[in-house]
Scaffold this active site. Structure first.
Site, PDB file in Angstrom:
ATOM      1  N   SER A   1       4.571   2.523   8.050  1.00  0.00           N
ATOM      2  CA  SER A   1       4.241   1.381   7.200  1.00  0.00           C
ATOM      3  C   SER A   1       5.434   0.962   6.350  1.00  0.00           C
ATOM      4  CB  SER A   1       3.069   1.738   6.277  1.00  0.00           C
ATOM      5  OG  SER A   1       1.876   1.863   6.999  1.00  0.00           O
TER       6      SER A   1
ATOM      7  N   ASP B   1      -0.040  -7.641   1.430  1.00  0.00           N
ATOM      8  CA  ASP B   1       0.358  -6.241   1.598  1.00  0.00           C
ATOM      9  C   ASP B   1       1.873  -6.084   1.619  1.00  0.00           C
ATOM     10  OD1 ASP B   1       0.027  -3.522   1.794  1.00  0.00           O
ATOM     11  OD2 ASP B   1      -0.303  -3.520   3.960  1.00  0.00           O
TER      12      ASP B   1
ATOM     13  N   HIS C   1       0.813  -1.223   0.000  1.00  0.00           N
ATOM     14  CA  HIS C   1       0.000   0.000   0.000  1.00  0.00           C
ATOM     15  C   HIS C   1       0.844   1.270   0.000  1.00  0.00           C
ATOM     16  CE1 HIS C   1       0.244  -0.219   4.572  1.00  0.00           C
ATOM     17  NE2 HIS C   1       0.390   1.090   4.397  1.00  0.00           N
TER      18      HIS C   1
END
Length: 300
Positions: A240, A131, A101
């Site tokens: 992230s 992911d 992402h």
């Protein structure tokens, strides 16, 4: 007669002197044993940190010093906007693991290293169902690769360190513990499905679901669920793709989602409340061959 009396007197004196000498030795030995026992009980045995250049630090500071050069900031831009995340260098030739992402839909990717240098990177492969994404820095050599651990050995209560670039603050270090294992975390697989529509990866709070609840926005209609490591180490927007690290300096997870009490607000007012999730590193290792071949997304 006087000589015999002197002999009788000198013997007890000699005996007393001998006993006193032995007592002194025994007493000294006992004191030494007590001292040594006390010294040993006060000694803290620290876990050796891999890739450490020095033994002058221990604990979180040693882990940070050893692993920080392997953690980068990843800036992605595309037609729908920009996003900023983190990444982990896994080979000296420039392979970097991050979240799908973070780079989904990106036309250009820039990587910033811990020393402030910047390089261009390209996407090698993506796996939206896990992911995960593998990117590679162009013309890189001699990079310091992180040591990948075994997430199967992680237990609840283990102390961990997180390193990433929250809000673009490259090389930020936080620490905490593993607070739970095998959490079912659901995230979006839609390109550009981000909080407030902020470009690929959202650039802010990545929406996700777990335990029947929805956090940081709508994940959309296309989702995937994976088992995650839960941690109370502070994670914020931009973490992230960064690393969750054990106290031996080994990466045990890739940070992927965090809950924010300010989920209805923009990312600048969001903050960690001690509820973050990481993709286990064993999942990453099992997916590496596929990512190097273009990833599962290239086959769908």
């Amino acid at each position: 007669g006087g000589g015999r009396r002197r002999a009788r007197v000198s013997r007890p004196v000699a005996l007393i002197a001998a006993v006193a000498a032995v007592s002194a030795l025994v007493g000294g030995g006992a004191a030494a044993l007590v001292t040594n026992a006390t010294q040993k009980s006060d000694t803290t045995v620290s876990t050796p940190v891999v890739n450490a250049n020095s033994t002058s630090h221990s604990g979180v500071s040693a882990v940070a010093a050893a692993v920080s050069p392997s953690i980068v900031e990843v800036s992605a831009s595309g037609s729908s906007g920009q996003s900023t995340g983190s990444g982990v260098v896994i080979t000296s030739g420039g392979e970097i693991i991050t979240n799908n992402h973070v780079v989904s839909g990106a036309d250009a990717i820039k990587v910033t290293f811990s020393d402030g240098s910047k390089k261009t990177a390209t996407v090698v492969g993506t796996d939206s169902k896990k992911d995960l994404a593998l990117i590679k820095v162009e013309g890189a050599s001699g990079l310091k690769a992180a040591s990948l651990g075994d997430s199967g050995k992680v237990t609840v209560g283990d102390q961990v360190v997180a390193i990433g670039s929250p809000e673009g603050l490259t090389g930020t270090v936080t620490s905490g513990i593993v607070s739970a294992l095998d959490r079912d975390v659901t995230v979006s697989t839609d390109q550009g499905q981000g909080q407030d529509g902020q470009g690929p990866g959202g650039g802010g709070q990545w929406p996700f679901e777990f335990g029947g609840g929805r956090y940081n926005g709508d994940v959309g209609s296309s989702t995937t669920t994976y088992k995650a490591i839960q941690t109370d180490a502070s994670l914020n927007p931009g973490n992230s793709g960064g690393a969750l690290i054990n106290m031996s300096g080994q990466v045990i997870g890739i940070n992927s989602a965090m809950y924010s009490a300010a989920s209805g607000q923009n990312s600048s007012s969001a903050g960690s409340v001690g509820l973050g999730f990481s993709i286990p590193i064993n999942t990453v290792k099992s997916d590496l061959a596929s990512l190097r071949a273009g990833g599962s997304d290239s086959n769908t």
